[in-house]
Design an enzyme around this catalytic site. Structure first.
Site, PDB file in Angstrom:
ATOM      1  N   TYR A  60       0.829  -1.301  -0.052  1.00 26.53           N
ATOM      2  CA  TYR A  60      -0.227  -0.112  -0.185  1.00 26.53           C
ATOM      3  C   TYR A  60       1.005   1.257  -0.042  1.00 26.53           C
ATOM      4  CZ  TYR A  60      -4.438  -2.296   0.881  1.00 26.53           C
ATOM      5  OH  TYR A  60      -5.786  -3.047   1.038  1.00 26.53           O
ATOM      6  N   LYS A 103       3.942 -15.474   2.554  1.00 33.15           N
ATOM      7  CA  LYS A 103       4.194 -16.296   1.410  1.00 33.15           C
ATOM      8  C   LYS A 103       5.729 -16.413   0.990  1.00 33.15           C
ATOM      9  CE  LYS A 103       2.428 -17.844  -2.722  1.00 33.15           C
ATOM     10  NZ  LYS A 103       1.717 -19.122  -2.546  1.00 33.15           N
ATOM     11  N   ASP A 144      -2.230 -18.576   0.915  1.00 34.88           N
ATOM     12  CA  ASP A 144      -3.345 -19.537  -0.072  1.00 34.88           C
ATOM     13  C   ASP A 144      -3.885 -20.345   0.764  1.00 34.88           C
ATOM     14  OD1 ASP A 144      -0.793 -20.641  -0.093  1.00 34.88           O
ATOM     15  OD2 ASP A 144      -0.826 -21.341  -2.183  1.00 34.88           O
ATOM     16  N   ASP A 194      -5.981  -7.566   4.364  1.00 30.06           N
ATOM     17  CA  ASP A 194      -7.002  -6.778   3.858  1.00 30.06           C
ATOM     18  C   ASP A 194      -7.983  -7.944   3.101  1.00 30.06           C
ATOM     19  OD1 ASP A 194      -8.788  -4.871   2.462  1.00 30.06           O
ATOM     20  OD2 ASP A 194      -7.630  -5.290   0.650  1.00 30.06           O
ATOM     21  N   ASP A 246     -11.857  -9.632   4.694  1.00 25.60           N
ATOM     22  CA  ASP A 246     -13.313  -9.801   3.845  1.00 25.60           C
ATOM     23  C   ASP A 246     -13.735 -11.159   4.126  1.00 25.60           C
ATOM     24  OD1 ASP A 246     -13.131  -6.843   3.275  1.00 25.60           O
ATOM     25  OD2 ASP A 246     -13.920  -7.315   1.335  1.00 25.60           O
TER      26      ASP A 246
HETATM   27  C1  IPM Z   1     -10.350  -1.915   4.214  1.00 26.04           C
HETATM   28  C2  IPM Z   1     -10.422  -1.141   2.873  1.00 26.04           C
HETATM   29  C3  IPM Z   1      -9.461  -0.273   2.203  1.00 26.04           C
HETATM   30  C4  IPM Z   1      -8.267  -1.127   2.366  1.00 26.04           C
HETATM   31  C5  IPM Z   1      -9.660   0.353   1.138  1.00 26.04           C
HETATM   32  C6  IPM Z   1     -11.159   1.096   1.065  1.00 26.04           C
HETATM   33  C7  IPM Z   1      -8.300   1.297   0.720  1.00 26.04           C
HETATM   34  O1  IPM Z   1     -10.693  -2.222   1.817  1.00 26.04           O
HETATM   35  O2  IPM Z   1     -10.218  -1.116   5.195  1.00 26.04           O
HETATM   36  O3  IPM Z   1     -10.199  -3.057   4.341  1.00 26.04           O
HETATM   37  O4  IPM Z   1      -7.937  -1.771   1.363  1.00 26.04           O
HETATM   38  O5  IPM Z   1      -7.396  -0.817   3.449  1.00 26.04           O
HETATM   39 MG    MG Z   2     -10.893  -4.215   2.727  1.00 24.56          MG
END
Ligand code: IPM
Ligand code: MG
Length: 361
Positions: free
Chosen positions: A141, A191, A223, A247, A251
């Site tokens: 990032y 990884k 993975d 990240d 999710d």
């Molecule tokens: C998160 C989001 C952010 C990230 C985006 C919106 C930049 O996906 O906080 O998980 O990737 O950190």
């Molecule tokens: Mg995210």
């Protein structure tokens, strides 16, 4: 206690969920007798519209002055083709960096009343209680060089994944410190079969682990970690990982709770002399432009982030517990938003906020 909190609603459903989270914070302040001072600032797409910058200087100053910052979400489809410096997400990366909040804590747990909301079999999710510790100030990032240059078939995009020993050490210590107060198990995700950054990561994690002989450490390739998270999520206690892997895995982890709308997060950095952390608190979900402005987003991730703020930036454990208990009570009542697939008519964002305030009392 005096609590000064900067609120950055951001874009899309960020404004709606933050409104409810602020109501909850106000309710806690009233009930427990704290002096809450709120300020509001611009971040993300709305900041670009109003000031031309995703993170205006004024926002940066306000964040440094406040005891803690509450953030909604950033991102709007109209910026999809904008240059990198003029994207809402740059504001989010900017605020994380300027505050030095390098540790992003993303608890993932199952809720009894939501077991049917998860697409996974109930017995697989029931009892999940883990925390993803995501490094937040480094990796792909922020790594340099980055950018897109050249033309035609030679046009080239570059990002750099880089970590220093110091960066790996501090996030690893955070993970092990948390594990000590939990089930004493850290799984580090990397990884290292391919990436040099991961080889250094694994080496430094092993070194730091020696300082915590009471905590068990194992390593998983990313993975495999993605697969294990679905196959056997109960094996995890603290999952430690770099920025982008965290990240993605968070999710994925949200599916275990029933909906990404449920997940809170705390991004914490330096510890103040009294032990409280500099912190930025935001739900894991994004700005969800498709449902923005409809009063139907789930505010519980944002409200859970308020609980995290009370804990990490104000050390108010009873207050944090009151918010978390209210979340459990509202979930049990079944009066929840559409993402959680309630049996009856779905509740609105503001209904849920009201129910949480009532439950706090
Ligand atoms: C998160 C989001 C952010 C990230 C985006 C919106 C930049 O996906 O906080 O998980 O990737 O950190
Ligand atoms: Mg995210």
């Amino acid at each position: 206690m005096k609590m000064s909190v900067l609120v950055l609603p951001g874009d899309g459903i960020g404004t709606e969920v933050t409104r409810e989270a602020v109501r909850v914070l106000e309710r806690v302040a009233t009930k427990f007798g704290h002096d809450l001072v709120l300020t509001e600032g611009l971040l993300g797409g709305i900041a670009i519209h109003k000031t031309g910058k995703p993170m205006p200087e004024e926002t940066e100053e306000l964040a440094h002055e406040a005891d803690a910052t509450l953030l909604g979400a950033v991102g709007l489809p109209e910026f999809d083709d904008a240059p990198p410096q003029l994207r809402p997400e740059k504001g989010l990366l900017g605020i994380r960096k300027t505050l030095g909040v390098y540790a992003n804590l993303r608890p993932v747990r199952s809720f009894k009343s939501l077991l049917d909301s998860s697409p996974l079999k109930n017995e697989r999710v029931d009892g999940v209680d883990m925390i993803i510790v995501r490094e937040l100030n480094g990796g792909l990032y922020y790594g340099l060089p980055r950018g897109v240059e050249g033309e035609g078939l030679e046009e080239r995009g570059t990002n750099t994944m880089t970590y220093t020993r110091a960066e790996i050490q501090r996030i690893t210590r955070m993970a092990f410190g948390l594990a000590r107060n939990r089930r004493k198990r850290v799984t580090s995700v990397d990884k290292s079969n391919v990436l040099e950054t991961s080889q250094l990561w694994r080496k430094v994690v092993n070194e730091v682990a020696a300082e915590y002989p009471d905590v068990q450490l194992d390593h998983l390739l990313v993975d495999n970690a993605a697969m294990q998270l679905i196959l056997n999520p109960k094996q995890f206690d603290v999952m430690l990982t770099e920025n982008m892997f965290g990240d993605i895995l968070s999710d994925e982890g949200s599916v275990l709770s029933g909906s990404i709308g449920m997940l809170p997060s705390a991004s914490i950095g330096a510890q103040r002399p009294n032990g409280a952390f500099v912190g930025l608190y935001e739900p894991v979900h994004g700005s969800a432009p498709d449902i923005a402005g409809q009063n139907k987003a789930n505010p519980l991730g944002a409200i859970g982030s308020v609980a995290a703020m009370l804990e990490y930036s104000f050390q108010l454990i009873d207050e944090a517990t009151a918010v978390n208990r209210a979340i459990d009570a509202v979930l049990d009542s079944g009066h929840v938003t559409a993402d959680l697939r309630p049996k009856g008519a779905p509740a609105s964002t503001s209904d849920v906020g009201t129910a949480i305030c009532d439950a706090i009392g």
